[in-house]
Enzyme design. Sequence first.
Site, PDB file in Angstrom:
ATOM      1  N   SER A 173       0.861  -1.168   0.000  1.00  0.00           N
ATOM      2  CA  SER A 173       0.000   0.000   0.000  1.00  0.00           C
ATOM      3  C   SER A 173       0.896   1.216   0.000  1.00  0.00           C
ATOM      4  CB  SER A 173      -0.893   0.017   1.239  1.00  0.00           C
ATOM      5  OG  SER A 173      -0.135   0.424   2.346  1.00  0.00           O
ATOM      6  N   LYS A 174       0.252   2.375  -0.216  1.00  0.00           N
ATOM      7  CA  LYS A 174       1.050   3.598  -0.253  1.00  0.00           C
ATOM      8  C   LYS A 174       1.641   3.901   1.119  1.00  0.00           C
ATOM      9  CE  LYS A 174      -0.884   5.472  -4.382  1.00  0.00           C
ATOM     10  NZ  LYS A 174      -2.271   5.241  -4.767  1.00  0.00           N
ATOM     11  N   ARG A 175       1.034   3.311   2.154  1.00  0.00           N
ATOM     12  CA  ARG A 175       1.574   3.529   3.501  1.00  0.00           C
ATOM     13  C   ARG A 175       2.844   2.720   3.732  1.00  0.00           C
ATOM     14  NH1 ARG A 175      -3.750   3.744   4.048  1.00  0.00           N
ATOM     15  NH2 ARG A 175      -3.930   1.506   4.135  1.00  0.00           N
TER      16      ARG A 175
END
Length: 312
Positions: free
Chosen positions: A249-251
């Site tokens: 994920s972008k996290r």
Amino acid sequence: MTVGRFAPSPSGRIHLGNILCSLLAWLSARRKGGRVVLRIEDLDTARCPRRYADQMEEDLRWLGLDWDEGPSVGGPDGPYYQSERTALYQAALDRLKAMGLVYPCFCTRAELHAASAPHREDGQVIYAGTCRNLTAEQAAERARQRAPALRLRVPDEAWAFTDGHMGPYRENLARDCGDFLLRRSDGMFAYQLAVVVDDAAMGVTEVVRGADLLDSTPRQLYLYHLLDLPAPSFIHFPLLLDANGRRLSKRNADAGLDDLRDRATAAEILGKLAYLAGFNPSAEPKTAAELLPDFDWDKVPGADIRIPEGLF
Ligand code: GLU
């Protein structure tokens, strides 16, 4: 002529999963001599500021993935930012309304979760239909308290299609999905509506995207049908997982291009990704153009792909 597309949502820096998606969309279209469109899916303008979109374009160029139509190159089907296309979504919504298929939904997030509706495997709630049969008077009364979201009434019918990579897939719209959102209560149009309107308007014939969107496809096919638009073919590919088996994920900063770009060339990144996805015989560096001649969907696995620790 095949028309493929990149449809990133720029809510952060592009990560390995987005890069694989763009690479596969590019290879699949270019292998057939096709065109590629870049559309920025920034419906959620608060989460997708323009600087992220600009960075994404720059990253795609750095990776050597080019496109024929898009924000900074122009083209006949612009604008290429979803945030600038709301009049088209409104027109589609009005057509669905005229068919009597749209109703206001006043449920709060808490109410949606509290209703004893079943959950999909991915944790999404299947809408219980709470507001489906409100009378006009009830709806008007409730609208005085709260702005409604808008939902599409779906039939108790199976929608089936054959995915270009995953094979046959079917879903009963009422049972497996439920009446779905077309517009949120804050006025933001839903992804499902926008993506159908845009892919059709931009002449996209081939949609390549991660398998997490496979179960969106029956909803989208139903919208193509209602709006009398030609549907593209769909090719869903397996998801990339980190070394612990979690979805990227972008996290997940490790997978972001910001730090990768400092220590690897584009060919190193693409060569490794292509190796993991089955179409590079080893992890040796390869540019997108070098990967093109041997690209074949048959080489890509069907199951999710785990990135070994330390590969990138
Ligand atoms: N904008 C979506 C994403 O970045 C992709 C939508 C699609 O390919 O249909 O996940």
